[in-house]
Design a protein around this motif. Structure first.
Motif, PDB file in Angstrom:
ATOM      1  N   GLU A 109      10.988  44.363 -32.487  1.00 41.12           N
ATOM      2  CA  GLU A 109       9.389  44.170 -33.066  1.00 41.12           C
ATOM      3  C   GLU A 109       9.232  42.702 -33.522  1.00 41.12           C
ATOM      4  N   ALA A 110      10.057  42.024 -34.088  1.00 44.35           N
ATOM      5  CA  ALA A 110       9.841  40.441 -34.491  1.00 44.35           C
ATOM      6  C   ALA A 110       9.779  39.760 -33.282  1.00 44.35           C
ATOM      7  N   GLN A 111      10.656  40.146 -32.251  1.00 46.61           N
ATOM      8  CA  GLN A 111      10.820  39.087 -31.064  1.00 46.61           C
ATOM      9  C   GLN A 111       9.295  39.414 -30.383  1.00 46.61           C
ATOM     10  N   ARG A 112       8.731  40.510 -30.379  1.00 45.33           N
ATOM     11  CA  ARG A 112       7.467  40.763 -29.500  1.00 45.33           C
ATOM     12  C   ARG A 112       6.324  39.960 -30.312  1.00 45.33           C
ATOM     13  N   ALA A 113       6.233  39.871 -31.465  1.00 47.69           N
ATOM     14  CA  ALA A 113       5.300  39.349 -32.248  1.00 47.69           C
ATOM     15  C   ALA A 113       5.485  37.693 -31.972  1.00 47.69           C
ATOM     16  N   VAL A 114       6.776  37.034 -31.793  1.00 52.46           N
ATOM     17  CA  VAL A 114       7.023  35.874 -31.567  1.00 52.46           C
ATOM     18  C   VAL A 114       6.417  35.257 -30.163  1.00 52.46           C
ATOM     19  N   GLU A 115       6.979  36.334 -29.229  1.00 45.75           N
ATOM     20  CA  GLU A 115       6.560  35.945 -27.637  1.00 45.75           C
ATOM     21  C   GLU A 115       4.909  36.036 -27.700  1.00 45.75           C
ATOM     22  N   ARG A 116       4.415  37.262 -28.426  1.00 46.16           N
ATOM     23  CA  ARG A 116       2.869  37.306 -28.337  1.00 46.16           C
ATOM     24  C   ARG A 116       2.212  36.010 -28.686  1.00 46.16           C
ATOM     25  N   ARG A 117       2.692  35.391 -29.822  1.00 46.59           N
ATOM     26  CA  ARG A 117       2.246  34.150 -30.133  1.00 46.59           C
ATOM     27  C   ARG A 117       2.282  32.906 -29.305  1.00 46.59           C
ATOM     28  N   ARG A 118       3.799  32.962 -28.838  1.00 47.64           N
ATOM     29  CA  ARG A 118       4.138  31.627 -27.985  1.00 47.64           C
ATOM     30  C   ARG A 118       3.463  31.724 -26.441  1.00 47.64           C
ATOM     31  N   ARG A 119       3.512  33.170 -26.074  1.00 41.35           N
ATOM     32  CA  ARG A 119       3.226  33.230 -24.616  1.00 41.35           C
ATOM     33  C   ARG A 119       1.848  33.409 -24.184  1.00 41.35           C
TER      34      ARG A 119
ATOM     35  N   GLN B  12      -3.413  43.376 -31.099  1.00 46.01           N
ATOM     36  CA  GLN B  12      -2.771  43.417 -32.163  1.00 46.01           C
ATOM     37  C   GLN B  12      -2.825  42.017 -32.849  1.00 46.01           C
ATOM     38  N   THR B  13      -3.736  41.101 -32.407  1.00 42.47           N
ATOM     39  CA  THR B  13      -3.971  39.711 -32.649  1.00 42.47           C
ATOM     40  C   THR B  13      -5.467  39.731 -33.156  1.00 42.47           C
ATOM     41  N   LEU B  14      -5.862  38.831 -33.831  1.00 44.48           N
ATOM     42  CA  LEU B  14      -7.374  38.280 -34.025  1.00 44.48           C
ATOM     43  C   LEU B  14      -7.117  36.867 -34.357  1.00 44.48           C
TER      44      LEU B  14
ATOM     45  N   SER C  11      -2.938  48.468 -41.767  1.00 42.88           N
ATOM     46  CA  SER C  11      -2.164  47.714 -40.830  1.00 42.88           C
ATOM     47  C   SER C  11      -1.582  46.664 -41.471  1.00 42.88           C
ATOM     48  N   PRO C  12      -0.324  46.470 -41.429  1.00 43.29           N
ATOM     49  CA  PRO C  12       0.526  44.996 -41.953  1.00 43.29           C
ATOM     50  C   PRO C  12       0.176  43.714 -41.156  1.00 43.29           C
ATOM     51  N   VAL C  13      -0.359  42.766 -41.605  1.00 44.81           N
ATOM     52  CA  VAL C  13      -0.399  41.791 -40.859  1.00 44.81           C
ATOM     53  C   VAL C  13       0.149  40.393 -41.408  1.00 44.81           C
ATOM     54  N   LEU C  14       0.254  39.282 -40.356  1.00 38.04           N
ATOM     55  CA  LEU C  14       0.621  38.098 -40.800  1.00 38.04           C
ATOM     56  C   LEU C  14      -0.426  37.325 -40.819  1.00 38.04           C
ATOM     57  N   LEU C  15      -0.848  36.537 -42.042  1.00 32.24           N
ATOM     58  CA  LEU C  15      -1.869  35.567 -41.993  1.00 32.24           C
ATOM     59  C   LEU C  15      -1.363  34.296 -41.725  1.00 32.24           C
TER      60      LEU C  15
ATOM     61  N   TRP D 185      -8.471  30.754 -39.074  1.00 28.16           N
ATOM     62  CA  TRP D 185      -7.207  31.868 -39.474  1.00 28.16           C
ATOM     63  C   TRP D 185      -6.980  32.693 -38.264  1.00 28.16           C
ATOM     64  N   ARG D 186      -5.706  33.160 -38.310  1.00 25.76           N
ATOM     65  CA  ARG D 186      -5.153  34.118 -37.531  1.00 25.76           C
ATOM     66  C   ARG D 186      -4.566  35.318 -38.178  1.00 25.76           C
ATOM     67  N   PHE D 187      -4.794  36.621 -37.677  1.00 29.68           N
ATOM     68  CA  PHE D 187      -4.050  37.577 -37.907  1.00 29.68           C
ATOM     69  C   PHE D 187      -3.036  38.243 -36.851  1.00 29.68           C
ATOM     70  N   ASP D 188      -1.853  38.497 -36.999  1.00 29.85           N
ATOM     71  CA  ASP D 188      -1.146  39.210 -36.001  1.00 29.85           C
ATOM     72  C   ASP D 188      -0.293  40.449 -36.859  1.00 29.85           C
ATOM     73  N   LEU D 189      -0.479  41.468 -36.078  1.00 34.52           N
ATOM     74  CA  LEU D 189       0.323  42.613 -36.512  1.00 34.52           C
ATOM     75  C   LEU D 189       1.650  42.492 -36.777  1.00 34.52           C
ATOM     76  N   ALA D 190       2.413  42.837 -37.967  1.00 32.14           N
ATOM     77  CA  ALA D 190       3.563  42.475 -38.599  1.00 32.14           C
ATOM     78  C   ALA D 190       4.505  43.690 -38.475  1.00 32.14           C
ATOM     79  N   ASN D 191       5.671  43.581 -38.383  1.00 36.22           N
ATOM     80  CA  ASN D 191       6.793  44.694 -38.427  1.00 36.22           C
ATOM     81  C   ASN D 191       6.954  44.793 -40.269  1.00 36.22           C
ATOM     82  N   ASP D 192       7.386  45.949 -40.411  1.00 36.09           N
ATOM     83  CA  ASP D 192       7.342  46.545 -41.726  1.00 36.09           C
ATOM     84  C   ASP D 192       9.121  46.214 -42.152  1.00 36.09           C
ATOM     85  N   GLU D 193       9.284  45.178 -42.615  1.00 37.56           N
ATOM     86  CA  GLU D 193      10.937  45.024 -43.045  1.00 37.56           C
ATOM     87  C   GLU D 193      11.253  45.764 -44.201  1.00 37.56           C
TER      88      GLU D 193
END
Length: 634
Positions: free
Chosen positions: A24-34, A45-47, A83-87, A126-134
């Motif tokens: 889950e964490a890797q997918r979020a990183v790849e989505r932002r990078r790729r 999953q992103t705004l 939804s949990p998100v990263l701002l 600003w940017r929102f990304d869906l976050a995993n729930d640690e």
């Protein structure tokens, strides 16, 4: 298969959880990078390019920040309330900060934060990304470790039953008058059976059979017996469905969890807000203010030298006031929970800091097939008896890690128990209140032994029976399959992606939706479903009708519409159908429609699978089969 050993079972699940968390964490990183910003937004999953338009005080001492896009509304997104998100800033390395979506409109989205970042007024975009729930990961691992290590207590006994080390026990069923007089025979039988369970019982609820209605009756009967009930589900919306019905029935229920994740009309029943209204907490807030004033006083420099030890004494006094405030808040929480007959929460939202050592006579987990087994153990830890409700013939939990899925993380506790001992541990609901009997027929035969029965109120209902809907060939028939075999409706792979789309199928689906709307069907009563995200994105780009929903199959589990148009996408000479081989996904898709199900697909490609051969045979049997050659040309 022999039952798993306790240590091996829980250690394996813990390893799979770690795999899933990393994926889950890797997918979020790849989505932002790729992905470029526009492409990332298309995933739902992103705004991006959001600007702050409003700030206000939030529920339970949180901060509410509203964001919007300048000059235009929000695109389609899966970021919904709860939804949990990263701002984070679109540009720059600050953040990210964790928050929860607390509100969403067509033009704006609101985020609840526990504190305000210092940079809040310095960032323009600003940017929102869906976050995993640690936090959920930590709670699941801790619950499984407690279950693994349990010896000589009730948790150890439940573990033995759930790991098939001994069989479940049942008392004699009691015939009690129903609290909801509208329940049918199979629902009442399931409630009696579940109440008789001394360890665990399962309620199997196929599509449209009123599973949650049955679960609510079970909870209310347990309360009448003087029991305390913990009512859980894997998603916030499923918990809120139970809570809404319990509150409407007059039950004393409290909702745990972030208020932003709860429907607005139910927020007054959340523990956070109930605590805020408690008289002890008003005093606690006063003590906190006094403590903060003392801390400021102790830290202030003055020209006169303070007496020796005075600053330390002031700080000690402030700490004592804070301790008193915490005791008052804890006391308020304890009083509210003690008065409640039912505590409602997601499985991963059960907080030990709030619940302490509190136990419940009955733990009920609704939509149990949507929860992973580790999540269920968090709730099981707190119960004397357990009832799981769900349908293992529909979609399993969503698992990101392919390795974790292959090794069994997607097998829910409900499914595992059903596969071992369905006859002795479960009762199935058989009367459904959603679908025309012809829409229901195939799934009933394929997944439920032909035992489903359509209630008289829905058995023959059609679109043309709705007010202001014209009688046409489209609205007078409940099921229709349009076969595109041989028409050259070839699938394509999405550019820069792995998903699939089919342009010609999309165009045909659009024409059918337009015909439904022209016949008088409101857009909010129609949905278009595609098994592939790329096809859903294509349809959204080309079909605009306010209120019309277009989504993947996964997004429609638990949902229904008067009319469903489904594009199956796959069309190739090799007969490759990809994840359409997951027949549970197709079971969900085929059972969302109330009055009209229209399926578009290539029988030549899909018939490589026996399931689809049987489906097409069924369409022919009920007179629903047509070919694309019969369609009028434009």
């Amino acid at each position: 298969m022999p039952p798993p050993s306790t240590d091996d079972h829980f250690q394996r699940l813990a390893r799979l959880l770690d795999l899933e968390n990393r994926a889950e964490a890797q997918r979020a990183v790849e989505r932002r990078r790729r992905l470029k910003a526009a492409e990332a937004e298309k995933t739902g999953q992103t705004l991006v390019d959001l600007a702050i338009i409003d700030e206000e005080a939030g529920l339970g001492g949180r901060y509410l920040i509203r964001f919007a896009k300048r000059g235009r509304g929000l695109p389609w997104t899966r970021l919904d309330v709860g939804s949990p998100v990263l701002l984070s800033p679109v540009e720059g390395a600050a953040g990210p900060w964790r928050g929860v979506v607390s509100q969403r409109t067509p033009d704006s989205i609101q985020l609840a934060l526990d504190y305000l970042p210092d940079e809040i007024n310095d960032v323009e975009r600003w940017r929102f990304d869906l976050a995993n729930d640690e936090i959920a990961l930590v709670r699941q691992k801790a619950a499984m470790e407690r279950a693994r290590a349990a010896r000589g207590d009730r948790l150890a006994e439940l573990r033995q039953v759930l790991l098939a080390e001994r069989g479940p026990r049942f008392a004699a069923e009691r015939d009690e008058p129903p609290l909801n007089s509208s329940l049918n025979g199979p629902q009442l039988s399931a409630v009696r059976f579940a109440l008789s369970a001394r360890d665990v019982a399962l309620i199997h609820g196929p599509p449209g059979t009123g599973k949650t209605t049955t679960v609510v009756e079970l909870i209310r009967r347990a309360v009448r017996r003087g029991e305390k009930v913990l009512a859980c589900a894997g998603s916030n919306i499923a918990v809120d469905n139970m809570l809404e019905r319990l509150v409407a029935a007059g039950e004393r229920a409290v909702r745990l969890g972030h208020p932003a994740r709860v429907l607005p009309e139910l927020q007054s029943h959340t523990l956070d807000l109930m605590v805020e209204d408690h008289h002890d907490v008003a005093l606690a807030h006063k003590l906190v203010k006094e403590a903060l004033a003392l801390f400021r006083k102790a830290g202030r420099y003055t020209r006169a030298k303070p007496q020796a030890g005075s600053r330390q004494s002031t700080r000690q006094e402030a700490k004592a006031l804070l301790a008193d405030a915490r005791r008052l808040e804890t006391q308020a929480v304890e009083q509210i929970l003690h008065r409640a007959d039912v505590v409602c929460a997601t499985t991963t939202g059960l907080d030990d800091a709030l619940l302490g050592k509190r136990r419940f006579d009955l733990v009920v987990i609704d939509e149990a097939c949507q929860s992973t087994e580790p999540a269920c153990w968090i709730a099981i830890n707190r119960g004397e008896r357990v009832v799981l409700a769900g349908d293992h013939c529909q979609l399993p939990p969503t698992i990101v890690s392919e390795e974790a899925a292959a090794k069994g993380l997607g097998v829910s506790l409900f499914e595992r128990l059903m596969n071992r001992s369905a006859a002795s541990i479960s009762r199935r609901l058989t009367v459904q209140y959603r679908m025309h009997k012809t829409i229901m027929g195939f799934s009933s035969n394929e997944f439920y032994d032909g035992k489903l029965v359509a209630d008289a109120a829905v058995a023959c209902h059609r679109l043309c029976d709705l007010p202001s809907v014209a009688g046409t060939a489209l609205t007078e028939t409940p099921v229709e399959f349009i076969d595109t075999a041989g028409a050259g409706y070839d699938e394509e792979q999405e550019p820069d992606g792995e998903s699939r789309l089919n342009v010609q199928e999309a165009e045909l689906a659009i024409r059918k939706v337009e015909a439904l709307l022209a016949a008088g069907i409101p857009p909010q009563s129609v949905a278009v479903i595609a098994p592939y995200a790329a096809q859903a994105r294509l349809l959204r780009e080309r079909l605009e009708a306010p209120g019309l929903e277009i989504d993947s199959v996964d997004g429609f589990q638990g949902r229904e519409k008067e009319a469903i148009v489904m594009s199956l996408v796959r069309s190739n000479p090799a007969g490759e159908i990809g994840f359409l081989t997951d027949v549970r996904r197709m079971n969900v898709a085929l059972t969302r429609a109330r009055r009209k199900l229209l399926v578009i697909g290539d029988s030549a490609t899909l018939s490589s699978d026996p399931f689809y051969r049987r489906l097409f045979d069924y369409f022919e049997t009920v007179g629903a089969y047509r070919t694309v050659w019969e369609e009028p040309t434009e």
